[in-house]
Design an enzyme around this catalytic site. Sequence first.
Site, short mmCIF file in Angstrom:
data_model
loop_
_atom_site.label_atom_id
_atom_site.label_comp_id
_atom_site.label_asym_id
_atom_site.label_seq_id
_atom_site.Cartn_x
_atom_site.Cartn_y
_atom_site.Cartn_z
N ARG A 189 2.79 3.27 9.86
CA ARG A 189 1.82 3.41 10.37
C ARG A 189 2.79 3.93 11.74
O ARG A 189 2.44 5.05 12.24
CB ARG A 189 1.28 3.04 11.23
CG ARG A 189 -0.24 2.51 10.06
CD ARG A 189 -1.33 1.89 10.84
NE ARG A 189 -2.78 2.27 10.05
CZ ARG A 189 -3.15 1.00 9.10
NH1 ARG A 189 -2.46 -0.38 8.51
NH2 ARG A 189 -3.94 0.62 8.17
N HIS A 242 9.38 -2.63 3.26
CA HIS A 242 8.98 -3.13 1.72
C HIS A 242 10.58 -3.64 1.50
O HIS A 242 10.03 -4.00 0.40
CB HIS A 242 8.54 -1.76 1.35
CG HIS A 242 7.13 -1.28 1.57
ND1 HIS A 242 6.83 -0.09 3.32
CD2 HIS A 242 5.85 -1.95 2.38
CE1 HIS A 242 5.66 -0.18 3.29
NE2 HIS A 242 5.09 -1.30 2.93
N TYR A 299 4.32 3.66 0.70
CA TYR A 299 4.37 4.59 1.82
C TYR A 299 5.93 4.09 2.18
O TYR A 299 6.09 2.74 3.23
CB TYR A 299 3.93 5.12 2.87
CG TYR A 299 4.27 6.99 3.43
CD1 TYR A 299 4.35 7.63 3.02
CD2 TYR A 299 4.71 6.56 4.50
CE1 TYR A 299 5.38 8.89 3.00
CE2 TYR A 299 5.63 7.80 5.46
CZ TYR A 299 5.69 8.38 4.27
OH TYR A 299 6.30 10.02 5.46
N GLN A 304 -2.36 -12.04 8.40
CA GLN A 304 -2.82 -12.03 7.13
C GLN A 304 -1.95 -12.97 5.75
O GLN A 304 -2.14 -13.23 5.37
CB GLN A 304 -1.91 -10.79 6.69
CG GLN A 304 -2.22 -10.05 4.99
CD GLN A 304 -1.20 -8.85 4.96
OE1 GLN A 304 -2.51 -7.70 4.87
NE2 GLN A 304 -0.45 -8.24 4.19
N MET A 313 1.08 -0.94 -0.10
CA MET A 313 0.09 0.01 0.06
C MET A 313 0.54 1.46 -0.02
O MET A 313 0.69 2.34 0.34
CB MET A 313 -0.91 -0.12 0.80
CG MET A 313 -1.78 -1.55 1.32
SD MET A 313 -3.57 -0.91 1.82
CE MET A 313 -3.06 -0.95 3.47
O1 PAF Z 1 0.19 -5.53 3.61
C1 PAF Z 1 -0.44 -4.72 3.13
O2 PAF Z 1 0.22 -3.66 3.07
C2 PAF Z 1 -1.68 -4.92 2.52
O3 PAF Z 1 -2.71 -5.49 3.24
C3 PAF Z 1 -2.03 -5.71 0.86
C4 PAF Z 1 -1.12 -6.92 1.33
C5 PAF Z 1 -1.20 -5.03 0.63
C6 PAF Z 1 -3.41 -5.81 0.40
O4 PAF Z 1 -4.04 -4.60 0.14
#
Ligand code: PAF
Length: 282
Positions: free
Chosen positions: A186, A37, A32, A152, A30
């Site tokens: 965040r 990342h 930022y 997740q 998502m």
């Molecule tokens: O982990 C995230 O940033 C989000 O939940 C994802 C997997 C990109 C789905 O929008």
Amino acid sequence: MEIIQSPSDMTSWSNRMIVDGGKIALVPTMGYFHDGHLALMKRAREECDLLVVSLFVNPIQFGPNEDLDKYPRDFEGDAAKVEQVGSDVLFAPDASAMYRSPLTRVVVSGLTETLCGSDRPRHFEGVTTVVAKLFHIVKPHVAVFGEKDFQQLAVIRRMVGDLNWDISIVGHPIVREHDGLAMSSRNMYLSSEERKKALSLSSALAFARGRVQAGCLDAEELIAEISTRFFSEIDEVQVDYISIINSEDLSPQQKISENSQLAIAAKVGKTRLIDNCRLFEE
Ligand code: PAF
């Protein structure tokens, strides 16, 4: 690096690469971007010859009172970072292209009602729906997700298994700041006072691992110790849950074993943070 916005252009690109024998790794994000990342992207680069990073702030995974509108965004900065990692494509669709008038949702029941799901009722169906769409659009062979979002990752693995998707799901270890705080987009919401208080999550995990090493295998006892020692006297830190669970099916455990995971979610001021760890040394 190509920046692709349209889902159908993205699929055409992938089809061309696959016909030529290309193997595609996808890192869904998502945006930022922080070093966490970038670590996922570098890991994905090692897995396949082609890398696609998707950047989409997915509206349907945010609840009505959550931070969709103020979720941090920096498209130019993000694009530069993705390019530096050597990604082949930055896929950045807008919400109208991803969701015309959607009636379909992908739901993984069972794993999504507990932990973060109890406070965020439709969050995981938003995640699985968008990830399913991204998998269909990008057609990756491998997809890399961070282990910070531990639930997740378990839910996505389950979706992929249940739907017989031939995609290998790779979990990448949590990347931490020098003082232990798990990296998260965040974290930028935290004031400097809150930033210090936020360390109670990672400190609690380190303490718990030490206690397990010292022989404490009773989950209830350990949770009680953590909550008294790290969370009972800190103003502005409100625990959502401290849970010891089986790392695959997320069921609560009484006795700590090899596959036990400790997961914590807490609000620091208004910012909801999560963190987790394996309780036994790996
Ligand atoms: O982990 C995230 O940033 C989000 O939940 C994802 C997997 C990109 C789905 O929008």
